[in-house]
Write a protein that holds these residues in place. Structure first.
Motif, PDB file in Angstrom:
ATOM      1  N   THR A 165     -15.927 -50.140   6.586  1.00 22.10           N
ATOM      2  CA  THR A 165     -15.666 -48.093   6.399  1.00 22.10           C
ATOM      3  C   THR A 165     -17.007 -47.092   7.384  1.00 22.10           C
ATOM      4  N   THR A 175     -15.820 -48.042  11.281  1.00 23.47           N
ATOM      5  CA  THR A 175     -15.552 -47.725  11.700  1.00 23.47           C
ATOM      6  C   THR A 175     -15.100 -46.185  11.237  1.00 23.47           C
ATOM      7  N   LYS A 209     -10.619 -43.882   4.665  1.00 20.31           N
ATOM      8  CA  LYS A 209     -10.865 -44.900   3.978  1.00 20.31           C
ATOM      9  C   LYS A 209     -12.182 -45.082   3.621  1.00 20.31           C
ATOM     10  N   MET A 210     -13.319 -44.816   4.121  1.00 21.11           N
ATOM     11  CA  MET A 210     -13.967 -44.582   3.362  1.00 21.11           C
ATOM     12  C   MET A 210     -13.845 -44.192   1.606  1.00 21.11           C
TER      13      MET A 210
END
Length: 165
Positions: free
Chosen positions: A50, A53, A58-59
């Protein structure tokens, strides 16, 4: 006669409990423990991906997954009954997972917080701080990996097992 049967049974039980497990039993024990370790590494790798990206949402979810998977693995391994001569491996994996737990709760959490700083506030100084924290985390993980591999190699040698990566 009854007393002789009891004595023979006791001697037999001691003999069986002191026997070294077969390589197949040792391999199954190793695989059971390492399956838990692998789940944690996969969750950790998911968090690291993550960072590439850079999707804050998402992290956060990857960090939560990493933290919860680490706690779950620790609980699962604590519940595994060690085979004779297998306690050292179990304790090494618990130590290893404790390191990952600490990383998840502290270093990784801090990296996520830093990385989520808005782009207009993410100065070169912040980037240097993030890089420094990441290097610390990476060194901690590599050290834990090295220690576990040494114990696992000793376990494998003791039971005449071949380890695969």
């Amino acid at each position: 006669m009854k007393r002789l049967v009891v004595i023979i049974s006791a001697i037999g039980a001691m003999y069986l409990s002191s026997c070294k497990p077969s390589p197949k039993q040792a391999a199954l024990y190793n695989d059971m423990i390492m399956a838990e370790q692998k789940k944690v590494v996969i969750a950790y790798d998911g968090l690291l991906s993550t960072f590439d990206t850079y999707v804050a949402r998402k992290m956060d979810s990857a960090l939560i997954e990493f933290q919860s998977q680490t706690l779950e693995a620790i609980d699962n391994i604590k519940n595994i009954t060690p085979i004779p001569e297998g306690e050292t491996l179990k304790m090494a994996v618990l130590d290893y997972l404790s390191t990952y737990k600490d990383v998840a709760e502290n270093q990784a959490d801090e990296l996520v917080r830093i990385y989520k700083i808005p782009e207009n506030e993410f100065t070169p100084e912040v980037r240097v701080r993030w890089d420094s924290k990441y290097k610390e985390l990476d060194a901690t993980i590599k050290n834990a990996d090295k220690k576990l591999k040494e114990v696992q190699k000793d376990f494998a040698d003791n039971f005449h097992l071949t380890l695969s990566n």
